[in-house]
Enzyme design. Structure first.
Site: not given
Ligand SMILES: Cc1cc2nc3c(=O)[nH]c(=O)nc-3n(C[C@H](O)[C@H](O)[C@H](O)COP(=O)(O)OP(=O)(O)OC[C@H]3O[C@@H](n4cnc5c(N)ncnc54)[C@H](O)[C@@H]3O)c2cc1C
Length: 258
Positions: A142, A184, A254
């Site tokens: 992660r 998480s 996380e």
């Molecule tokens: C119901 C649910 C279940 C989930 N299950 C999991 C799971 O099983 N495993 C898991 O790993 N995650 C899980 N997650 C978390 C989430 O899905 C991941 O972390 C996902 O990758 C977040 O993507 P996002 O675009 O929404 O990023 P955001 O939440 O908008 O940002 C997350 C981070 O990424 C950075 N970021 C975003 N875009 C970029 C970019 N282009 N360049 C550099 N940095 C960037 C942001 O600055 C921030 O630090 C879950 C979330 C939910 C709501």
């Protein structure tokens, strides 16, 4: 570039926050270095006073296929990546199916499910105009140490989308709450489960206002309606404190608190 008002009480997966001006980055823009980049806000908890924010516009939501390489823009939602992989019979992206967010968020978090992680299938990342091979990027559970904003990534194409794997991964998800959350809340400490520790200190199901440590899976901080940032932060701090007192383990968030 242009500004867009995003209401985080609607846009973020945990439904916490307020309308906030976000700078939208378009293709060709110089990316500012004094703003925090958000993706789909599936891993964020936005306070009343977040830092200045920016987001990649739809210019960065594309998929290009040339011979053996798939290039995907960082703003591409994971759901659309899985649909594309299925349609073109490409293997490796099945685990993204229930992982809400954008490719950029997945890269920054090295998001994954079980042994499947985005870095396993990655070839290289474009960081603000320069392509960097996966091997040159420090990454782990992660986490990935990106030297800037990821604008796209490349993957070597392997044939054979697996519907069986997709179904198996989807069924794994049945132990997760359906309430609004940001996934998480804490990373699992080495050899432990954050959810188990939260249960052990008696916080599973514990509620403050409309925020709660889920009864279904204790490591999910869920919003039961009108949950506020303050209540979420209170529960996060409380869990950290109690777990440190009892187990001398410092839990690491996380979710990103802005
Ligand atoms: C119901 C649910 C279940 C989930 N299950 C999991 C799971 O099983 N495993 C898991 O790993 N995650 C899980 N997650 C978390 C989430 O899905 C991941 O972390 C996902 O990758 C977040 O993507 P996002 O675009 O929404 O990023 P955001 O939440 O908008 O940002 C997350 C981070 O990424 C950075 N970021 C975003 N875009 C970029 C970019 N282009 N360049 C550099 N940095 C960037 C942001 O600055 C921030 O630090 C879950 C979330 C939910 C709501």
């Amino acid at each position: 570039m242009f500004f867009k008002t995003i209401d985080f009480s609607k846009y973020s997966s945990i439904k916490v926050g307020q309308p906030t001006e976000v700078l939208m980055i378009e293709k060709g823009d110089t990316i500012p270095n004094d703003r925090y980049l958000i993706g789909g806000a599936n891993n964020l908890l936005v306070s009343l006073t977040p830092p200045p924010l920016m987001m990649l516009s739809k210019d960065f939501a594309y998929i290009k296929k040339n011979d053996s390489i798939l290039e995907i823009g960082a703003a591409m939602p994971t759901g659309r990546i899985v649909s594309y992989a299925k349609k073109h019979n490409i293997a490796g992206f099945e685990f993204c199916s229930k992982l809400p967010g954008t490719l950029g968020g997945m890269l920054a978090m090295n998001a994954g499910v079980k042994e499947y992680e985005i870095f396993n299938i990655l070839h290289s990342i474009e960081i603000e105009g320069t392509w960097i091979a996966k091997e040159e990027i420090e990454h782990g559970y992660r986490f990935a140490k990106l030297s800037g904003i990821a604008t796209a990534a490349r993957f070597e194409i392997k044939e054979g989308f697996s519907q069986e794997l997709l179904d198996a991964l989807l069924s794994l998800r049945s132990n997760q709450p359906l309430d609004h959350s940001a996934g998480s809340a804490f990373k699992n400490p080495k050899g432990e489960y954050a959810g188990r520790l939260i249960e052990e200190v008696g916080l599973k199901g514990f509620r403050k206002g409309d925020m709660q440590w889920s009864e279904v899976h204790a490591n999910f901080l869920v919003n039961l309606g009108e949950g506020s940032f303050e209540d979420a932060k209170y529960l996060i701090d409380l869990a950290k404190e109690k777990i440190f007192e009892k187990f001398h383990i410092i839990l690491q968030e996380e979710i990103k608190i802005l």
